[in-house]
Enzyme design. Sequence first.
Site: not given
Length: 497
Positions: A262-264
């Site tokens: 996940s980029k987040r």
Amino acid sequence: MADMKWIEEQEAKIPHGKVRTRFAPSPTGYMHVGNLRTALYTYLIARHFDGTFILRIEDTDQGRLVEDAVDVIYKTMKECGLDHDEGPDVGGPVAPYVQTERKPFYKKYAEWLVERGHAYYCFCEKTESEENAGEFDRADDPCRSLSAEEAAARIAEGKPYVIRQRIPREGTTTFHDESFGDITVENKTLDDQVLIKRDGLPTYNFANVIDDHMMGITHVVRGSEYLSSAPKYNLLYEGFGWEIPAYVHCSPVMRDQHNKMSKRHGDPSYEDLKAQGFLTDAIVNYVTLLGWSPKGEIAEQEIFTRAELIAAFDIAGISKSPAIFDIEKLKYFNSEYIRAMSPESFAAVAEPYIRQSVKNPAYDAAAIAAILQQRTELLTDIPEKVDFFDTLPEYDSELYVHKKSKTDKPGCLDMLKKMLPVFEAIGDWNDENVLKAMTDMAEAEQCKNAKVMWPVRIALAGKAVTPGGAVEIACILGKAESLRRIAAGIELLEKSV
Ligand code: GLU
């Protein structure tokens, strides 16, 4: 009343007879590794079957739009060699290819679905959270049983409405996925989802089915997060009497056993990987193998050219178990790709990294690239590896002590003193002559070459580990600078022995 003439015109435009796949990204501003993989599989299926690869931009969810985000999609696809045959920029027979430009289409199809009995006008006021939770009791929705006349009368009165899918209350729905097989769900677990919202715009779940149908998509390749919606999609296709495409749902790309990338949470996107010094070709090759494996004779093969991938790619090789993204493995792919490049291509990609630390134009970037090529895992490692060219670092005289080369400080001092006049005498400062000067010295001294080369390389670079050996470094530095550094080495050793 459904606009049947318009619908017939649209149906007539749909291309048939060839495999047609689409990559349907939402413009988020970056390309997830999982999205890139979906794009690759979508592309490879189309190319493998000599079909058509389509780019569709799914921008209905305006809240997620990021400025220039569509450009990121074009740029990534171009860099990765995912050339689309139809799309917003290149056009095609079923344009437009941007979802927001297709707004008027969806309502017309929804009205037709109402007439076919698989959708209904709903005038109930429901809050968005009630709607999204799907918590309301469908059996109680009074609009489901309104007569067509009654619904028409309310619309004529100007009452706001949504159009909902009429899901059968009884029975089950089965859909087939190429990797997951047959999946059956009880219809009572599915909600009468909204197809057209009060503002006349479609929900994502409806737009996506209409677009896939109108574009003649034969294979829908997407992330497995859409698996749970697939039964409702099937009921829509059936409601319209349309052929259901082949579904290829891909399991997520994981950071570890338990967590999706996940980029987040800081996991790299394609752009991040590029910035970290990975080559596009290596990323593409590695990502293709994250969840797909070749079979037969090539089962063990890891490095694939694009043509080989197109020839070998098969839907049956896509795995339904989640793949774990392993950056170390990607580094291995990267170094393999770097090694396999032509010296010219490598010099071209390496030069900007070399010039981050080697500013002196007298030092030839191509020659530096040549010594780096076999030893580089990541392009971003380059500046630190070649920083000694511009400035000889202050180094510890202990570097001259090397067990394997059987060197100690007095021996090195002696050797550098002997080599200095020999180097001074070289007329043509090139690889051959510099090497000969050192091997002749080893012969005269009856010692191993390493005993000469170790002190020379340390004096030239001031570092224990360098790309390239004494000869290459000396030639890149040139005669004058090499002599100056050897003299500095002598000075340092004289102070410390
Ligand atoms: N726009 C969707 C996404 O980016 C793609 C869904 C699909 O391919 O059907 O997740």
